[in-house]
Design a protein around this motif. Sequence first.
Motif, PDB file in Angstrom:
ATOM      1  N   SER A 152      15.196  -1.202  -4.179  1.00 22.02           N
ATOM      2  CA  SER A 152      14.294  -0.049  -4.209  1.00 22.02           C
ATOM      3  C   SER A 152      12.827  -0.483  -4.174  1.00 22.02           C
ATOM      4  O   SER A 152      11.982   0.186  -3.581  1.00 22.02           O
ATOM      5  CB  SER A 152      14.549   0.789  -5.461  1.00 22.02           C
TER       6      SER A 152
ATOM      7  N   LYS B 211      12.115  -1.459  -0.445  1.00 22.91           N
ATOM      8  CA  LYS B 211      12.421  -0.465   0.602  1.00 22.91           C
ATOM      9  C   LYS B 211      11.173   0.321   0.977  1.00 22.91           C
ATOM     10  O   LYS B 211      10.474   0.860   0.137  1.00 22.91           O
ATOM     11  CB  LYS B 211      13.493   0.490   0.116  1.00 22.91           C
TER      12      LYS B 211
ATOM     13  N   SER C  53      16.804  -4.859   2.964  1.00 24.33           N
ATOM     14  CA  SER C  53      16.229  -3.546   2.626  1.00 24.33           C
ATOM     15  C   SER C  53      14.878  -3.259   3.258  1.00 24.33           C
ATOM     16  O   SER C  53      14.444  -2.102   3.287  1.00 24.33           O
ATOM     17  CB  SER C  53      16.097  -3.414   1.096  1.00 24.33           C
ATOM     18  N   ALA C  54      14.195  -4.304   3.751  1.00 29.25           N
ATOM     19  CA  ALA C  54      12.868  -4.092   4.358  1.00 29.25           C
ATOM     20  C   ALA C  54      12.594  -5.127   5.432  1.00 29.25           C
ATOM     21  O   ALA C  54      11.597  -5.860   5.373  1.00 29.25           O
ATOM     22  CB  ALA C  54      11.790  -4.148   3.275  1.00 29.25           C
TER      23      ALA C  54
END
Length: 342
Positions: A90, A93, A133-134
């Motif tokens: 999280s 992201k 995630s990124a």
Amino acid sequence: MLPAVSRMAFGALQRRAFSASARDLSKVAVLGAAGGIGQPLSLLLKLNPRVTELALYDIRGGPGVAADISHVNTKSKVTGYEATPSGLASAVKGADVILIPAGVPRKPGMTRDDLFNTNASIVRDLAKACAESAPEANLLIIANPVNSTVPICAEVYKARGVYNPKRLFGVTTLDVVRASRFVSEVKSTDPKDENITVVGGHSGVTIVPLFSQSKHPELSSNAEIINRVQFGGDEVVKAKDGAGSATLSMAMAGARMAESVLRAAQGEKGIVEPTFVDSPLYKDQGIDFFASKVELGPNGVEKILPVGEVNAAEEKLIEACLADLKKNIAKGVSFVESNPGK
């Protein structure tokens, strides 16, 4: 309280950035935000009006640092993330820029390579989370040894099929910051007026200041100042007497690099910073990464500038740099091959 010089510097930064529209502002994540570099780096990023959202993660203390920094009266939202796989995912992201200062600091008598086994695993695992995630974020690596941790990140991204060499940076800004400061002390000038090109890598003899390209070409034969630029970090390690390494100056250098990446991402032209990247300059000698001046753009690396003319003394420094750098890079690649992790 920030010292006067820091307040002035970031006042100037704020004046430049306040003209940016809301759509230009960005999410920045710091992985290792509760550490010696991470805390001042996070504070400096909170002062940067280009940053709308600041995501802070660490294996312990991330939410506490975030709560503290969130009270600073600038507009950006600060969130601290729990030390869980979902918390890490999280945190990164949607990030435009991710900085990784995580890792253990040097102690007296330690070289950056002595840090390798511990920091290599930390960076590998954080890079996996970023790749998953990124993958499109600009990834700025501060964790030492940069000469090896940047290739580690490249290998992790390659294994997941998301490697973009234009988005991966080793932060070598501190070497240029030190060079300008040390020269200003010798020449009694203002450091902001000194523009010292530093190429190579980010440890010991791989750090090559090119004084022949500065206003003080005679310094290219000054062994004392060359050594000080190459081993300036040792001064800090010794002075801190076992309590850490260069954290405050490194945080300033990391914040400067992040600011430049953001400015370029938001369309500002002519942004040039020294950085350790996947580079064509010495690939014919088997060296895939090299620090030199790089022009930044919306897609990260826009143009890698050539080293330029150097004198005979600097040619020897570059030769010594390349020999060590090749080993450092190979060490990072080999680590991922032997220790792919989960």
